[in-house]
Design a protein around this motif. Structure first.
Motif, short mmCIF file in Angstrom:
data_model
loop_
_atom_site.label_atom_id
_atom_site.label_comp_id
_atom_site.label_asym_id
_atom_site.label_seq_id
_atom_site.Cartn_x
_atom_site.Cartn_y
_atom_site.Cartn_z
N MET A 166 0.84 -1.18 0.00
CA MET A 166 0.00 0.00 0.00
C MET A 166 0.88 1.24 0.00
O MET A 166 1.82 1.34 0.77
N MET A 167 0.57 2.17 -0.87
CA MET A 167 1.34 3.40 -0.97
C MET A 167 0.84 4.43 0.03
O MET A 167 -0.37 4.58 0.23
N THR A 168 1.76 5.16 0.62
CA THR A 168 1.38 6.24 1.52
C THR A 168 1.04 7.48 0.70
O THR A 168 1.33 7.55 -0.50
N THR A 169 0.45 8.45 1.36
CA THR A 169 0.08 9.69 0.68
C THR A 169 1.32 10.40 0.16
O THR A 169 1.31 10.96 -0.94
N LEU A 202 5.14 10.48 -6.60
CA LEU A 202 4.96 9.86 -7.91
C LEU A 202 4.20 10.78 -8.86
O LEU A 202 4.56 10.91 -10.04
N ILE A 203 3.17 11.45 -8.36
CA ILE A 203 2.37 12.34 -9.20
C ILE A 203 3.22 13.51 -9.70
O ILE A 203 3.12 13.91 -10.86
N ALA A 251 6.56 13.53 -9.89
CA ALA A 251 7.75 13.06 -10.61
C ALA A 251 7.49 12.97 -12.11
O ALA A 251 8.40 13.22 -12.91
N ALA A 252 6.27 12.64 -12.49
CA ALA A 252 5.94 12.51 -13.92
C ALA A 252 6.16 13.81 -14.69
O ALA A 252 6.84 13.81 -15.72
N PRO A 253 5.63 14.96 -14.23
CA PRO A 253 5.91 16.19 -14.98
C PRO A 253 7.38 16.59 -14.94
O PRO A 253 7.91 17.13 -15.92
N ALA A 254 8.06 16.30 -13.84
CA ALA A 254 9.49 16.62 -13.76
C ALA A 254 10.28 15.83 -14.80
O ALA A 254 11.17 16.36 -15.47
N LEU A 255 9.93 14.55 -14.97
CA LEU A 255 10.61 13.73 -15.97
C LEU A 255 10.28 14.19 -17.39
O LEU A 255 11.15 14.19 -18.27
N LEU A 256 9.04 14.61 -17.62
CA LEU A 256 8.67 15.11 -18.95
C LEU A 256 9.40 16.40 -19.29
O LEU A 256 9.87 16.58 -20.42
N ILE A 257 9.52 17.30 -18.32
CA ILE A 257 10.26 18.54 -18.55
C ILE A 257 11.74 18.24 -18.78
O ILE A 257 12.39 18.84 -19.65
N ALA A 258 12.29 17.31 -18.02
CA ALA A 258 13.70 16.93 -18.22
C ALA A 258 13.91 16.31 -19.60
O ALA A 258 14.90 16.62 -20.28
N ALA A 259 12.98 15.46 -20.03
CA ALA A 259 13.09 14.87 -21.36
C ALA A 259 13.01 15.94 -22.44
O ALA A 259 13.75 15.89 -23.43
N ASN A 269 -3.36 15.52 -7.82
CA ASN A 269 -3.00 15.19 -6.44
C ASN A 269 -4.11 15.61 -5.48
O ASN A 269 -4.44 14.89 -4.53
N LEU A 270 -4.72 16.76 -5.73
CA LEU A 270 -5.82 17.24 -4.90
C LEU A 270 -6.99 16.26 -4.96
O LEU A 270 -7.57 15.92 -3.93
N VAL A 271 -7.31 15.79 -6.16
CA VAL A 271 -8.40 14.83 -6.32
C VAL A 271 -8.02 13.48 -5.69
O VAL A 271 -8.85 12.85 -5.02
N ALA A 272 -6.78 13.05 -5.90
CA ALA A 272 -6.36 11.74 -5.37
C ALA A 272 -6.40 11.70 -3.85
O ALA A 272 -6.66 10.65 -3.26
#
Length: 96
Positions: free
Chosen positions: A1-4, A10-11, A13-21, A54-57
């Motif tokens: 189970m993932m913590t908040t 994780l939420i 990290a995805a945009p950070a990786l896309l900007i880095a790419a 993240n707010l919705v999650a």
């Protein structure tokens, strides 16, 4: 189970990786020509979307409601991104 905290990491990290790419693509791929303003707009769109997802999650809604709301948020992101990229709707902010 993932913590908040893990979900939030994780939420965002995805945009950070896309900007880095995009940054590395801009430096090493011929024909990729983003200005600093393009990176700022992409970061605002991606991290803004991540904030709302993240707010919705982290809300107390049931899973189906969260899924529908996050899908709408991502659909809006894709439509705005496509409009800024190629101007599919011909709006004034598309640059056409």
């Amino acid at each position: 189970m993932m913590t908040t905290k893990q979900k939030t990491t994780l939420i965002f990290a995805a945009p950070a990786l896309l900007i880095a790419a995009a940054f590395f693509g801009n430096n090493f791929v011929e024909g990729w020509n983003w200005s600093p303003f393009d990176f700022i707009i992409a970061a605002v769109l991606l991290f803004g979307t991540a904030f709302f997802v993240n707010l919705v999650a982290n809300s107390k809604k049931n899973f189906v409601s969260k899924l529908i709301i996050c899908s709408v948020i991502l659909l809006v992101l894709m439509l705005v991104w496509a409009e800024l990229a190629v101007g599919i709707f011909g709006s004034p902010f598309a640059g056409s």
